[in-house]
Design a protein around this motif. Sequence first.
Motif: not given
Length: 373
Positions: A63-64, A68-71, A86-90
């Motif tokens: 999440a951080e 921060s990076e907004k990829p 992590p896939v869901e988060q992304c």
Amino acid sequence: MLGSRKLRAAVIGTGGIAQQSHVPALKSAADEVEVVAAVDVDADRLARFQATNLIETGYRDVAEMLTSEKPDLVHVCTPPAAHVAPVEQCLRAGAWVLVEKPACLSLAEFDRIAAAETEGGAYASIVCQHRFGSAGRHAAELLSSGELGRPLVADCRTTWYRGHDYYEVPWRGKWRTEGGGPTMGHGIHQMDLLLALLGDWAEIRAMAARLDRDVETEDVSVASVRFESGAVASIVNSVLSPRQESYIRIDCTDATVELTHLYGYGNEDWRYTPAEHVTDPARIGRWRTPPGQERSSHAAQLERVLDAMRDGRRPPASGADARRTMELVTGLYRSALTGTSVRRADLTAEDPFYHDLHGEVPDWAPTREGAEA
């Protein structure tokens, strides 16, 4: 959609598959993609990965990193049980995802990923690199166009060798962390390619066994599959085979097409044998001359994902296209563990195997010691 700027990419999970396959793929696309961050819960492993690949910024928290990076694009390379969250988060943060196979441990988890996607992107593409070599794409076109005649019989084998030491990695060989044995973790590559070549499957009958490795899951499986076209195929997945091979053979009314390789193929690994009645050398020459020289690889798939990102469309090996492979794996386990024939239509949310590839079937196979007794 993104103009002329480079895409911002991040890598989550910095173990072997990230270094061996995903980093080379990203380097091959360096004109279009810049790796801006890496994430891993293991600080030492993260630091080594950053130093090796000259990645300045590292995070311990997904999440951080996203905040921060907004990829634009994230490669998820964690162990299988740590893929979905992590896939869901992304996806919900608006980042497209290329997730290492297997993407998840069940159809229920796959549908969680699908629910996090957004129409027009972000999407999640699952690593199915064997679809994307020049010769594989060429074979799929020949088969779908009818150029080779009607597909009749197929053979799909993933006969690999993984010694006892391979399973000393704590998450391997366990239902809850790897999802399955060679069916799920190894043969899924060739089975996905088989589906890309032959289309939708309809019914499967299978057996699985735990013959020699000290694991919870199977170490070998065999299956017979009927496709919607009427073609039938045999499938073998093994980690017990000293002479390793990845092999697909499809016998059609006008030709046999074969692929023999191990972990990746080039044009030279495919063979076309015409039937006796096919004598036109120009036609046979077309079969044997794929356009391009691209090997199957993560880089080949990444190129197609980047194309889809630029166009704002669903990438290959995502959505229903990728779910079909997970359905075949699920059907194989359900058939093997229950001793029944399974139709694709049977795999609904009411089925225990939709939620768990083990299906909570007790004592599904003999222990290694029991098999040897």
